[in-house]
Enzyme design. Structure first.
Site, PDB file in Angstrom:
ATOM      1  N   GLY A  29       0.852  -1.201  -0.044  1.00 19.58           N
ATOM      2  CA  GLY A  29       0.080   0.103  -0.065  1.00 19.58           C
ATOM      3  C   GLY A  29       0.981   1.317  -0.068  1.00 19.58           C
ATOM      4  O   GLY A  29       1.924   1.287   0.508  1.00 19.58           O
ATOM      5  N   ASN A  30       0.357   2.330  -0.671  1.00 20.99           N
ATOM      6  CA  ASN A  30       0.916   3.628  -0.517  1.00 20.99           C
ATOM      7  C   ASN A  30      -0.124   4.816  -0.826  1.00 20.99           C
ATOM      8  O   ASN A  30      -1.037   4.620  -1.591  1.00 20.99           O
ATOM      9  CB  ASN A  30       1.916   3.723  -1.706  1.00 20.99           C
ATOM     10  CG  ASN A  30       1.789   2.685  -2.875  1.00 20.99           C
ATOM     11  OD1 ASN A  30       0.944   3.458  -3.844  1.00 20.99           O
ATOM     12  ND2 ASN A  30       2.157   1.663  -2.971  1.00 20.99           N
ATOM     13  N   GLY A  47       9.071   0.360   1.190  1.00 22.21           N
ATOM     14  CA  GLY A  47       9.563  -0.849   2.065  1.00 22.21           C
ATOM     15  C   GLY A  47       9.347  -0.487   3.634  1.00 22.21           C
ATOM     16  O   GLY A  47       9.687  -1.279   4.362  1.00 22.21           O
ATOM     17  N   GLU A  79       5.022   2.887  -6.574  1.00 24.22           N
ATOM     18  CA  GLU A  79       3.874   3.506  -7.239  1.00 24.22           C
ATOM     19  C   GLU A  79       3.825   5.032  -7.441  1.00 24.22           C
ATOM     20  O   GLU A  79       2.880   5.578  -7.701  1.00 24.22           O
ATOM     21  CB  GLU A  79       2.588   2.992  -6.658  1.00 24.22           C
ATOM     22  CG  GLU A  79       2.424   1.398  -6.397  1.00 24.22           C
ATOM     23  CD  GLU A  79       2.479   0.526  -7.744  1.00 24.22           C
ATOM     24  OE1 GLU A  79       2.497   1.204  -8.862  1.00 24.22           O
ATOM     25  OE2 GLU A  79       2.086  -0.559  -7.764  1.00 24.22           O
ATOM     26  N   HIS A  98      -3.784   3.948  -2.123  1.00 25.97           N
ATOM     27  CA  HIS A  98      -3.720   2.505  -2.835  1.00 25.97           C
ATOM     28  C   HIS A  98      -3.391   1.480  -1.731  1.00 25.97           C
ATOM     29  O   HIS A  98      -2.111   1.510  -1.138  1.00 25.97           O
ATOM     30  CB  HIS A  98      -2.776   2.648  -3.844  1.00 25.97           C
ATOM     31  CG  HIS A  98      -1.998   1.272  -4.308  1.00 25.97           C
ATOM     32  ND1 HIS A  98      -3.066   0.420  -4.857  1.00 25.97           N
ATOM     33  CD2 HIS A  98      -1.029   0.575  -4.415  1.00 25.97           C
ATOM     34  CE1 HIS A  98      -2.333  -0.693  -5.196  1.00 25.97           C
ATOM     35  NE2 HIS A  98      -1.270  -0.623  -4.949  1.00 25.97           N
ATOM     36  N   HIS A 100      -4.343  -2.821  -0.300  1.00 26.26           N
ATOM     37  CA  HIS A 100      -4.335  -4.204  -0.680  1.00 26.26           C
ATOM     38  C   HIS A 100      -5.483  -4.844  -0.071  1.00 26.26           C
ATOM     39  O   HIS A 100      -5.111  -5.651   0.759  1.00 26.26           O
ATOM     40  CB  HIS A 100      -3.083  -4.904  -0.645  1.00 26.26           C
ATOM     41  CG  HIS A 100      -1.799  -4.291  -1.520  1.00 26.26           C
ATOM     42  ND1 HIS A 100      -0.621  -4.477  -1.284  1.00 26.26           N
ATOM     43  CD2 HIS A 100      -2.020  -3.445  -2.683  1.00 26.26           C
ATOM     44  CE1 HIS A 100       0.065  -3.954  -2.342  1.00 26.26           C
ATOM     45  NE2 HIS A 100      -0.648  -3.229  -2.959  1.00 26.26           N
ATOM     46  N   HIS A 164      -4.330  -7.367  -7.370  1.00 20.82           N
ATOM     47  CA  HIS A 164      -3.573  -6.559  -6.631  1.00 20.82           C
ATOM     48  C   HIS A 164      -3.984  -5.436  -5.450  1.00 20.82           C
ATOM     49  O   HIS A 164      -3.617  -5.822  -4.404  1.00 20.82           O
ATOM     50  CB  HIS A 164      -2.958  -5.643  -7.763  1.00 20.82           C
ATOM     51  CG  HIS A 164      -1.971  -4.796  -7.312  1.00 20.82           C
ATOM     52  ND1 HIS A 164      -1.285  -3.853  -8.144  1.00 20.82           N
ATOM     53  CD2 HIS A 164      -1.583  -4.363  -6.175  1.00 20.82           C
ATOM     54  CE1 HIS A 164      -0.335  -3.184  -7.359  1.00 20.82           C
ATOM     55  NE2 HIS A 164      -0.708  -3.265  -6.384  1.00 20.82           N
TER      56      HIS A 164
HETATM   57 ZN    ZN Z   1       0.117  -2.132  -4.585  1.00 24.82          ZN
END
Ligand code: ZN
Length: 198
Positions: A29-30, A47, A79, A98, A100, A164
């Site tokens: 996730g980001n 990371g 991303e 974003h 998951h 994803h």
């Molecule tokens: Zn992703």
């Protein structure tokens, strides 16, 4: 508190909330936010677990997704180019989540999107297009997102990425988070209903 300090605080808060809601696990996730009306954005680091997001480890990127500020030794999310591309195409978008979420991903593996099974979803979630499978951070994912964003109706706020995760956009960090959370709640209920009626 300056605007950038407030945005870093809010991005950290909702990233930790998303992690605690199991919208993402591990280092997945980001999340990001636009700095004012500019083409510079704050994004979570590569990371690191979203659960460890703090104002001190958030990175500033430009419209190409490149790091322009932030702690030494930390890279922006892989991303970053995808986030930046959405902001460039949609000046009205101020924040992007974003994540998951497992029930959203499960439905995508079945080849389905997230049906608006609750009244909340019907009113607030809108249609959720399903994008084809591509690797995280890849040119293919960037291309697919770039292609679909200009075609979306204003009522579309969330994209489902096959096997994803999801991308939720909003006019604030709170709105983007709320949309991602509602997408997963709706996918969970849709999944339970599917199992119960088998
Ligand atoms: Zn992703």
């Amino acid at each position: 508190m300056t605007e950038i300090e407030q945005l870093k605080k809010d991005l950290s808060h909702y990233s930790v909330v998303a992690y605690n809601r199991i919208l993402a696990s591990s280092a997945g996730g980001n999340n990001s936010v636009r700095l004012g009306d500019s083409e510079e954005f704050l994004i979570t680091a590569s990371g690191l677990s979203l659960g460890d997001t703090k104002p001190e480890n958030i990175i500033t990127i430009n419209a190409e997704g490149e790091k322009i500020n932030g702690p030494e030794g930390l890279k922006p999310s892989k991303e970053s180019r995808m986030h930046a591309a959405i902001y460039v195409l949609r000046p009205d978008v101020k924040a992007i989540f974003h994540v998951h979420p497992r029930y959203c991903i499960a439905l995508s593996i079945l080849g389905e999107s997230i049906p608006p099974v609750t009244v909340s979803a019907q009113v607030k979630l809108g249609e959720i297009p399903l994008l084809p499978e591509s690797m995280p951070g890849s040119d293919e994912l960037l291309r697919d997102v770039r292609n679909i964003i200009p075609t979306l109706d204003d009522s579309v706020h969330t994209l489902l990425l096959a096997r994803h995760g999801i991308i939720s956009i909003g006019s604030s960090i709170t709105e983007a988070y709320i949309r991602a959370d509602l997408a997963e709640e709706t996918a969970h209920i849709a999944y339970l209903t599917k199992i119960a009626t088998r």
